[in-house]
Design a protein around this motif. Sequence first.
Motif, PDB file in Angstrom:
ATOM      1  N   LEU A  51       0.836  -1.200   0.000  1.00 37.45           N
ATOM      2  CA  LEU A  51       0.000   0.000   0.000  1.00 37.45           C
ATOM      3  C   LEU A  51       0.870   1.249   0.000  1.00 37.45           C
ATOM      4  CD1 LEU A  51      -2.838  -0.716   2.604  1.00 37.45           C
ATOM      5  CD2 LEU A  51      -3.076  -0.588   0.142  1.00 37.45           C
ATOM      6  N   ASN A  52       0.441   2.231  -0.754  1.00 32.89           N
ATOM      7  CA  ASN A  52       1.047   3.559  -0.736  1.00 32.89           C
ATOM      8  C   ASN A  52      -0.092   4.551  -0.898  1.00 32.89           C
ATOM      9  OD1 ASN A  52       2.443   5.926  -1.023  1.00 32.89           O
ATOM     10  ND2 ASN A  52       3.784   5.216  -2.663  1.00 32.89           N
ATOM     11  N   GLU A  53      -0.640   4.982   0.223  1.00 34.09           N
ATOM     12  CA  GLU A  53      -1.850   5.806   0.216  1.00 34.09           C
ATOM     13  C   GLU A  53      -1.601   7.131   0.923  1.00 34.09           C
ATOM     14  OE1 GLU A  53      -4.811   5.101  -1.047  1.00 34.09           O
ATOM     15  OE2 GLU A  53      -4.787   2.942  -1.426  1.00 34.09           O
ATOM     16  N   PRO A  54      -2.265   8.204   0.478  1.00 36.08           N
ATOM     17  CA  PRO A  54      -2.197   9.466   1.218  1.00 36.08           C
ATOM     18  C   PRO A  54      -2.772   9.305   2.624  1.00 36.08           C
ATOM     19  CG  PRO A  54      -3.097   9.800  -0.984  1.00 36.08           C
ATOM     20  CD  PRO A  54      -3.039   8.327  -0.771  1.00 36.08           C
ATOM     21  N   SER A  55      -2.184   9.999   3.573  1.00 35.47           N
ATOM     22  CA  SER A  55      -2.643   9.928   4.969  1.00 35.47           C
ATOM     23  C   SER A  55      -3.822  10.879   5.158  1.00 35.47           C
ATOM     24  CB  SER A  55      -1.501  10.278   5.918  1.00 35.47           C
ATOM     25  OG  SER A  55      -0.415   9.408   5.749  1.00 35.47           O
ATOM     26  N   VAL A  56      -4.945  10.502   4.571  1.00 27.63           N
ATOM     27  CA  VAL A  56      -6.151  11.338   4.602  1.00 27.63           C
ATOM     28  C   VAL A  56      -7.349  10.449   4.917  1.00 27.63           C
ATOM     29  CG1 VAL A  56      -7.601  12.977   3.325  1.00 27.63           C
ATOM     30  CG2 VAL A  56      -5.150  12.864   2.854  1.00 27.63           C
ATOM     31  N   VAL A  57      -8.256  10.959   5.727  1.00 28.59           N
ATOM     32  CA  VAL A  57      -9.488  10.260   6.080  1.00 28.59           C
ATOM     33  C   VAL A  57     -10.657  11.209   5.865  1.00 28.59           C
ATOM     34  CG1 VAL A  57     -10.776   9.092   7.903  1.00 28.59           C
ATOM     35  CG2 VAL A  57      -8.303   8.845   7.795  1.00 28.59           C
ATOM     36  N   ALA A  58     -11.733  10.723   5.251  1.00 32.19           N
ATOM     37  CA  ALA A  58     -12.965  11.494   5.096  1.00 32.19           C
ATOM     38  C   ALA A  58     -14.024  10.896   6.017  1.00 32.19           C
ATOM     39  CB  ALA A  58     -13.442  11.474   3.646  1.00 32.19           C
ATOM     40  N   VAL A  59     -14.591  11.713   6.892  1.00 34.11           N
ATOM     41  CA  VAL A  59     -15.586  11.248   7.856  1.00 34.11           C
ATOM     42  C   VAL A  59     -16.827  12.131   7.772  1.00 34.11           C
ATOM     43  CG1 VAL A  59     -13.844  10.315   9.432  1.00 34.11           C
ATOM     44  CG2 VAL A  59     -14.597  12.676   9.695  1.00 34.11           C
ATOM     45  N   ASN A  60     -17.968  11.552   8.197  1.00 35.34           N
ATOM     46  CA  ASN A  60     -19.197  12.342   8.236  1.00 35.34           C
ATOM     47  C   ASN A  60     -19.406  12.905   9.638  1.00 35.34           C
ATOM     48  OD1 ASN A  60     -20.065  10.184   9.770  1.00 35.34           O
ATOM     49  ND2 ASN A  60     -21.330   9.295   8.156  1.00 35.34           N
ATOM     50  N   VAL A  61     -20.550  13.527   9.864  1.00 34.66           N
ATOM     51  CA  VAL A  61     -20.785  14.218  11.140  1.00 34.66           C
ATOM     52  C   VAL A  61     -20.861  13.250  12.313  1.00 34.66           C
ATOM     53  CG1 VAL A  61     -21.886  16.236  10.128  1.00 34.66           C
ATOM     54  CG2 VAL A  61     -23.257  14.191  10.613  1.00 34.66           C
ATOM     55  N   THR A  62     -21.190  11.981  12.056  1.00 37.47           N
ATOM     56  CA  THR A  62     -21.268  10.997  13.134  1.00 37.47           C
ATOM     57  C   THR A  62     -19.933  10.337  13.416  1.00 37.47           C
ATOM     58  OG1 THR A  62     -21.865   9.194  11.611  1.00 37.47           O
ATOM     59  CG2 THR A  62     -23.667  10.524  12.519  1.00 37.47           C
ATOM     60  N   GLY A  63     -18.893  10.691  12.655  1.00 38.08           N
ATOM     61  CA  GLY A  63     -17.583  10.090  12.849  1.00 38.08           C
ATOM     62  C   GLY A  63     -17.346   8.842  12.035  1.00 38.08           C
ATOM     63  N   GLU A  64     -18.303   8.457  11.208  1.00 38.13           N
ATOM     64  CA  GLU A  64     -18.142   7.268  10.374  1.00 38.13           C
ATOM     65  C   GLU A  64     -17.197   7.567   9.210  1.00 38.13           C
ATOM     66  OE1 GLU A  64     -20.854   4.291   7.557  1.00 38.13           O
ATOM     67  OE2 GLU A  64     -21.771   5.962   8.663  1.00 38.13           O
ATOM     68  N   VAL A  65     -16.288   6.630   8.954  1.00 35.20           N
ATOM     69  CA  VAL A  65     -15.319   6.809   7.879  1.00 35.20           C
ATOM     70  C   VAL A  65     -16.006   6.610   6.534  1.00 35.20           C
ATOM     71  CG1 VAL A  65     -13.192   5.948   6.838  1.00 35.20           C
ATOM     72  CG2 VAL A  65     -13.395   6.083   9.320  1.00 35.20           C
ATOM     73  N   ILE A  66     -15.878   7.599   5.656  1.00 36.42           N
ATOM     74  CA  ILE A  66     -16.446   7.533   4.314  1.00 36.42           C
ATOM     75  C   ILE A  66     -15.406   7.036   3.315  1.00 36.42           C
ATOM     76  CG2 ILE A  66     -17.601   8.818   2.488  1.00 36.42           C
ATOM     77  CD1 ILE A  66     -19.223   8.528   5.063  1.00 36.42           C
ATOM     78  N   ILE A  83     -19.528  16.300   5.422  1.00 36.81           N
ATOM     79  CA  ILE A  83     -18.358  15.417   5.321  1.00 36.81           C
ATOM     80  C   ILE A  83     -17.101  16.253   5.460  1.00 36.81           C
ATOM     81  CG2 ILE A  83     -17.091  13.811   3.825  1.00 36.81           C
ATOM     82  CD1 ILE A  83     -19.711  13.047   2.543  1.00 36.81           C
ATOM     83  N   THR A  84     -16.141  15.733   6.215  1.00 42.62           N
ATOM     84  CA  THR A  84     -14.874  16.429   6.442  1.00 42.62           C
ATOM     85  C   THR A  84     -13.720  15.528   6.040  1.00 42.62           C
ATOM     86  OG1 THR A  84     -15.833  17.632   8.310  1.00 42.62           O
ATOM     87  CG2 THR A  84     -13.432  17.604   8.133  1.00 42.62           C
ATOM     88  N   ALA A  85     -12.830  16.054   5.195  1.00 47.53           N
ATOM     89  CA  ALA A  85     -11.602  15.342   4.835  1.00 47.53           C
ATOM     90  C   ALA A  85     -10.478  15.908   5.683  1.00 47.53           C
ATOM     91  CB  ALA A  85     -11.299  15.502   3.350  1.00 47.53           C
ATOM     92  N   MET A  86      -9.798  15.047   6.427  1.00 48.53           N
ATOM     93  CA  MET A  86      -8.781  15.511   7.367  1.00 48.53           C
ATOM     94  C   MET A  86      -7.529  14.654   7.278  1.00 48.53           C
ATOM     95  SD  MET A  86     -10.096  14.008  11.019  1.00 48.53           S
ATOM     96  CE  MET A  86     -11.693  14.777  10.883  1.00 48.53           C
ATOM     97  N   ALA A  99      -9.276   9.450  14.298  1.00 48.59           N
ATOM     98  CA  ALA A  99      -9.097   9.354  12.854  1.00 48.59           C
ATOM     99  C   ALA A  99      -7.876   8.516  12.497  1.00 48.59           C
ATOM    100  CB  ALA A  99      -8.972  10.755  12.251  1.00 48.59           C
ATOM    101  N   ALA A 100      -6.794   8.659  13.283  1.00 49.67           N
ATOM    102  CA  ALA A 100      -5.590   7.860  13.022  1.00 49.67           C
ATOM    103  C   ALA A 100      -5.865   6.376  13.234  1.00 49.67           C
ATOM    104  CB  ALA A 100      -4.457   8.327  13.930  1.00 49.67           C
ATOM    105  N   GLU A 101      -6.600   6.054  14.273  1.00 48.14           N
ATOM    106  CA  GLU A 101      -6.944   4.651  14.530  1.00 48.14           C
ATOM    107  C   GLU A 101      -7.783   4.078  13.391  1.00 48.14           C
ATOM    108  OE1 GLU A 101      -9.960   2.166  17.423  1.00 48.14           O
ATOM    109  OE2 GLU A 101      -9.060   4.012  18.192  1.00 48.14           O
TER     110      GLU A 101
END
Length: 407
Positions: A51-66, A83-86, A99-101
């Motif tokens: 794997l070689n992926e950007p360290s980015v996570v997109a989550v919705n208002v409930t904290g669920e990973v999109i 939705i927030t990309a962080m 988010a890291a977990e």
Amino acid sequence: MASSTSSRASSGHTADGSPDRPAAPSGAYDIGIDLGTANTLVYARGKGVVLNEPSVVAVNVTGEVIAVGSDAKRTIGRTPSGITAMRPLREGVIADFTAAEQMLRALMKKALPSRRFARPRVVICVPSGITGVERRAVIDSARSAGAREVHLIEEPMAAAIGAGLPVDEPVGCMVVDIGGGTTEVAVVSMGGLVTAQSVRIAGDALDAAIAAHVKKKHALAIGERTAEDIKMAIGSAARVPAPRAASDSSPDSSADAASDAPSGTASDVASDTDEGGAPQRRTSFTVRGRDHISGLPRIQEITEEEIREALTEPVDAIIRAVHHTLDACPPELSGDIIERGIALTGGGALLRGLDLRLQQEMGVPVTVADQPLDCVVNGTAKCVDEFASLHGMLTGAKERPRRTVRL
């Protein structure tokens, strides 16, 4: 009680905190993670870098990973209100534990898709200057994501191993690893870090400097992705000689240059070669952004010279860190560094002219390592494959706190 213990042992499950009782054949589920601010690379034993992926996570208002990785990075600056990309990591350390977990859990699941119930032994790279609290955050995130054991290795040591430096010999080797959030500068000898400094100025700081310059000089607001594209296209730390002739350039270098070119700028990319196929350095870049005064979209042409000027401050900070590390180096090892030079690794090593600038400032040879983007993960992979012999370097990473220089 004895029957329940034997039942767990026969089923192959291991309680947390018992590293000597693996849940699978020795080394079967070992993975190495280069947990970077910009990108996360995962090595699986026996499979290579999976794997070689950007360290980015997109989550919705409930904290669920999109979305995680490349899918999440494409949403930066384009998400709706719900939705927030962080980026879970900032300046090389975990800024958002949850988010890291979630990101680690998703990446580990991708790395071991056929082993749903596996609890792997994980080796993770960390900056040399992080605090004990930050180390604990990395360990806890990995364990919460399903790791059976978590071992840490300092990034400059992993980079030196991945660059092929003789880290276990009684000679001094100097490595400068410029990542997304931190720049790691270290002198390595006899399997340990003699002196090391971690500067929280690296690729992200270069992007921020470019965005600030474009906003100040041209009154044009651009995003971090556009700033990164500018850096990759025309960013430089010093004036460099004219490009080599076509006969001197290898197909691999041409392929690398094409793969590094930013998307959506086909006309600019086409100008990188002349009619004879010889490389032609780009000296300008067309920027598309929002006018800071009128609020309307606008196109602006920027030049290589002004971007070089914009990068002066962060590049100078990196050079100061190298100078401070050399100043703290023992005299005998300084002689080795004069002979062997400095190795540049990480994505920042690809900044045009940085090796020349460092060589002029330090007065010692500076070389860019082969495949600088993969040096850290390659060093981590070697620690995974040769865990028994290199285990001392991992435990050393836990025991020796390093100072962080904040410039």
